[in-house]
Write a protein that holds these residues in place. Sequence first.
Motif, short mmCIF file in Angstrom:
data_model
loop_
_atom_site.label_atom_id
_atom_site.label_comp_id
_atom_site.label_asym_id
_atom_site.label_seq_id
_atom_site.Cartn_x
_atom_site.Cartn_y
_atom_site.Cartn_z
N ALA A 294 -2.16 -3.12 6.64
CA ALA A 294 -2.76 -2.30 6.52
C ALA A 294 -2.74 -1.45 7.92
O ALA A 294 -1.82 -0.49 8.36
N CYS B 103 -4.84 3.93 5.00
CA CYS B 103 -3.20 3.39 5.61
C CYS B 103 -2.44 4.35 4.10
O CYS B 103 -1.60 4.69 4.19
N GLN B 104 -3.03 4.14 2.80
CA GLN B 104 -2.70 3.95 1.56
C GLN B 104 -2.87 5.27 0.77
O GLN B 104 -1.51 6.07 0.78
N VAL C 49 -7.32 0.25 4.01
CA VAL C 49 -6.75 -0.58 3.02
C VAL C 49 -6.46 1.70 2.64
O VAL C 49 -5.16 1.53 2.82
N THR D 31 -4.87 -8.61 4.28
CA THR D 31 -4.92 -6.78 3.14
C THR D 31 -4.99 -5.71 4.87
O THR D 31 -3.86 -5.26 5.25
N LEU E 19 -0.35 -2.70 -0.66
CA LEU E 19 -1.67 -2.94 -0.49
C LEU E 19 -2.57 -3.02 -1.54
O LEU E 19 -3.66 -4.10 -1.66
#
Length: 488
Positions: free
Chosen positions: A207, A150-151, A147, A203, A166
Amino acid sequence: MPTQSHLRGHGVNDDGGTPSPIAGARSALLYLVGSLLQGLGLLLIQPFAIRVLDGTQWGLVSTAVVTIQVVVVLLSAGLPLAITQRWFATNNGRARSLAMYGFLALGCMIIGLVAATVIACLPIGGAGAVPWTMVLALVSIGLLGTVLGCQAVLRAQDRPAVFVLLSIGSSVVANLVGLAAVTVVGPTATNYLLAYTLAVFATALFAFVVVRPKAPWSVNGVVRESGRIALPLLPHTGALMLLTQGPVLLLAATSGVTTAGQYGAVLIFSTGPLTVLNALNNSWSTRIMSAGEGELRSRLRNVLLEAAVSAVAVGMLASAAATLGSIVLSRDPEMLAPVAQILPLMSLGYAAFLISSNVVYVFHRTAMMAYVTPAALLLAAAAAVVPASKGDLRMVACIHAVSFIVLGLFYWLAIRKVTRGSWPLRIFALALVAHVVLLGLLLLLPATLPAGFIEVGIAMAVVVGCAVLWLKRRSPLIAETAGNATGN
């Protein structure tokens, strides 16, 4: 101004063209709204969970959730910001960014699953029982690396809406599903953490689909580069966490858990503004890291102006709300209201640190963070030992706030040569003076409910008025920029 050699691969996409414009205001607003929703969601969930679970089960849940938050920050070791910065590099930057994302996701997954297996196999749960809450917490930690990675890429791509989804999915939704589990299935911490982990897994899967990482070994040098970045940043991340939460631990060790609990009850008035600034920094960091060589100085100055104004606004609002908040959150508002009023003074120093650390990543000088942040921590700890041992919460709060001002000053000194002419020092000084003057006035007023409402009302009116004047001042420039863009 720094030369191109200092800005190694900064500000141009892999295809050789200029990067896409960053929608600063829109992105900042979305990040801020997402951060506020995240915080509000947790505040709404916790009162119900406390009443469904008994004290022991809730203690297991809260300990597990705090462990997840702390360990994930430590394991990420500054890589998310490096992933964002690498995206804008000319030398195969996007592939390196995605491979570093893969390194972070894989590293967290391996560490989390290995640690969970060890905890499950060792007889530390009492009578051979498996401590499932901690096992599930470690599995969640392993999943959250995906996560965070990806962010970091989404931040570089200027996709704040998915970024916020996310954030909410891995925190608010996870806790909400946990609450549903203990309400419907049974009031145990294991049920809560199992549902929480399943939500985190969903989540993380989302992601992975949204931004597919590359294997870290598929891009030459990424594994070595990621390790070189992460290792020096471990002491930095640890020191930063202790700067934020350390006074509670220090008070517990020197004055007892009761005194530490009193301080912890109003610590939200420091962490609240920091959370808002962290949310805004998702936009600031992208704008700084996507700047080309010729525009870095002007863009940095604009971001610094926004950071100073935002920091003093949220800091002053938090100080003004402290009386009201201490009445609600504590049993001794007369003693704790001044502490809560002082703590938000750290916001301006933290904003300076955030912007400076972005510049540190741009110029690939992250190694300095291994000793700059710990140096600020050591100074703060040395200054706070005596007042903490005496239970002097006001003095501890003053040192706590000043420690972040010192942190921001240290980072400004570290990068001042490569950012000469970009810092609006007069604005920062005026903002600090304004907050100190407000604090002096607040400390003279009684800690009563009517006074609390009046303080919040006046502060909000002042901040809104200043915001309107600020927007009116900027609107001609925005209109001119839009006109130029249309003409081009």
